[in-house]
Design an enzyme around this catalytic site. Structure first.
Site: not given
Ligand code: GDP
Ligand code: IMO
Ligand code: MG
Length: 407
Positions: A15, A198, A39-40, A12
């Site tokens: 990416k 991840q 979840g991206h 999270d």
């Molecule tokens: P990922 O799994 O690495 O793609 O990241 P996620 O989408 O799960 O979580 C990142 C969250 O932070 C999302 O809600 C993005 O919209 C938000 N986000 C990304 N970059 C920034 C930033 O520079 N500032 C803020 N405030 N939010 C950001």
């Molecule tokens: P993105 O790509 C954050 C965590 C789960 C749990 C552990 C194992 O959005 O960064 P699983 O269902 O994969 O067997 O769970 O890994 N986890 C993540 N945490 N971002 C993710 O993906 C994750 N994918 C798995 O919360 O702790």
């Molecule tokens: Mg994510």
């Protein structure tokens, strides 16, 4: 040129946003690991997209995207996601392909995942998407790949319920099937992004085992999942937040104290909108952990870092980051493998002056206030790694690069 984008923390990190941003310049995006546990999020012109399986370059109409060999793909989740894109007028047909080596997640694996985790003495807190079960079956050589869907004997061996589940997806899945090695060999020389899921600390081998996911989310995973081999990787980009987050269980040495630091905890969670994209769970939050980040840089040969969420700290008077752990009275600067050590570790913090101003309009390093530059400079110094991209908001445009990533 092959650029790998990985998370350098516990997932999270942003990416999806970084891949979408760089996807403007690259024509091909390959997701190389994980499944619908990811979840991206991408926010473009106020519209938010949550992608779980489809690579984050899909919003650029000229991009072709691939789901890689080391992915575990739930067909139901995939086609729901593609339907969601269609509703947003994203025309994906003819642009989404799947490696014939990718494994498939069946519905009963999801149930088993939830059941098994709840029975563990120390639950991992999985996403319940059947990820660990599918990777386990794959290792046992009992899983089913996309390429196997045309293997009559293998299909006959399936349980009736599994065959019935797959049936409505067969034609559509097979129409997307490719030999990824051939595809990327033919595209060599083009700008290709490899999108990780991840993060380095959730990698099965390099992460905080057993509190990890089951795939190879480290940079090395791109060589296998992308079907290109390690010497074809030209650059590794590690995305990290200005602080730390983690979803699920497992050690997190810099987590804010929920009692004594509840104000800071709530502030970061709310300002950073730190709730999981896949499960909606509130994310655990803490100080930036430079011990862990430097470990991620070294164990993934990260060439360049992308710093996100710097804006979340806009209103703080002071900003702190962890530069070492105190474990039983010993100062430790190397990231331990022992879960017990990580659980015992208390962070040694360095304090920085806050910038107390909005970074939202900053579009270059020089636009940043001196205090924010100091934070950035120190991270570079500590990790020995250049910060080449800085993100100051969730929108695609709230981003700037300090160097050409494609050089
Ligand atoms: P990922 O799994 O690495 O793609 O990241 P996620 O989408 O799960 O979580 C990142 C969250 O932070 C999302 O809600 C993005 O919209 C938000 N986000 C990304 N970059 C920034 C930033 O520079 N500032 C803020 N405030 N939010 C950001
Ligand atoms: P993105 O790509 C954050 C965590 C789960 C749990 C552990 C194992 O959005 O960064 P699983 O269902 O994969 O067997 O769970 O890994 N986890 C993540 N945490 N971002 C993710 O993906 C994750 N994918 C798995 O919360 O702790
Ligand atoms: Mg994510």
């Amino acid at each position: 040129m092959n650029v790998v984008v990985i998370g350098a923390q516990w997932g999270d990190e942003g990416k999806g946003k970084v891949v979408d941003y760089l996807g403007n310049e690259s024509q091909y995006i390959v997701r190389f690991s994980g499944g619908a546990n990811a979840g991206h999020t991408i926010v473009n012109n106020g519209v938010q997209y949550a992608l779980h399986l489809v690579p984050s370059g899909i919003l650029h109409p000229n991009n072709t995207v691939y789901l890689g060999a080391a992915m575990v793909i739930d067909p139901e989740a995939l086609f729901n996601e593609l339907a969601m894109l269609k509703e947003h007028n994203i025309n994906w047909e003819g642009r989404v392909f799947i490696s014939d080596r990718a494994h498939l997640v069946l519905p009963r694996y999801r149930e088993l995942d939830i059941q098994r985790d709840s029975m563990r003495k120390r639950p991992i807190g999985t996403t319940g998407r059947g990820i660990g079960i599918t990777y386990a079956l794959k290792s046992e050589r009992d899983s089913i790949r996309l390429a196997d869907l045309t293997w009559k004997e293998k299909m006959d061996d399936l349980e009736d319920a599994d065959r019935a589940f797959l049936e409505p997806y067969l034609d559509r899945l097979l129409s997307m099937k490719v030999n990824l090695t051939t595809e990327l060999w033919n595209a060599r020389g083009k700008k290709i992004l490899f999108e990780g899921a991840q993060g380095a600390l959730l990698d099965l081998d390099l992460g905080t085992y057993p509190y990890v996911s089951s795939g190879f989310s480290s940079a090395a995973g791109a060589a296998i999942g992308g079907c290109i081999g390690p010497r074809a990787i030209d650059k590794v980009l590690g995305v990290f937040k200005a602080y730390s987050t983690r979803v699920g269980n497992g050690p997190m040495p810099t987590e804010f104290n929920a009692d004594s630091q509840s104000e800071l905890y709530n502030f970061v969670r709310d300002t950073g909108r730190e709730y999981g994209v896949t499960t909606g769970r509130p994310r655990r939050c803490g100080y930036l952990d430079l011990v862990a980040l430097r470990y991620a840089c070294r164990s993934n040969s990260i060439d360049t870092l992308a710093l996100t969420h710097l804006d979340v700290y806009d209103t703080l008077d002071t900003v702190e980051a962890c530069i070492a752990y105190n474990i039983d009275g010993t100062i430790v600067e190397e990231f331990p493998a022992s879960i017990e050590d990580l659980n015992k570790a208390t962070p040694i913090l360095k304090t920085f002056k806050g910038w107390n101003t909005s970074l939202k309009e900053c579009r270059s390093y020089d636009d940043l206030p001196a205090e924010a530059r100091e934070y950035v400079d120190f991270i570079e110094l500590y990790t020995g790694t250049r910060i080449g991209i800085i993100s100051v908001g969730f929108d695609r445009n709230d981003t700037f690069v300090r160097e050409n990533i494609w050089k």
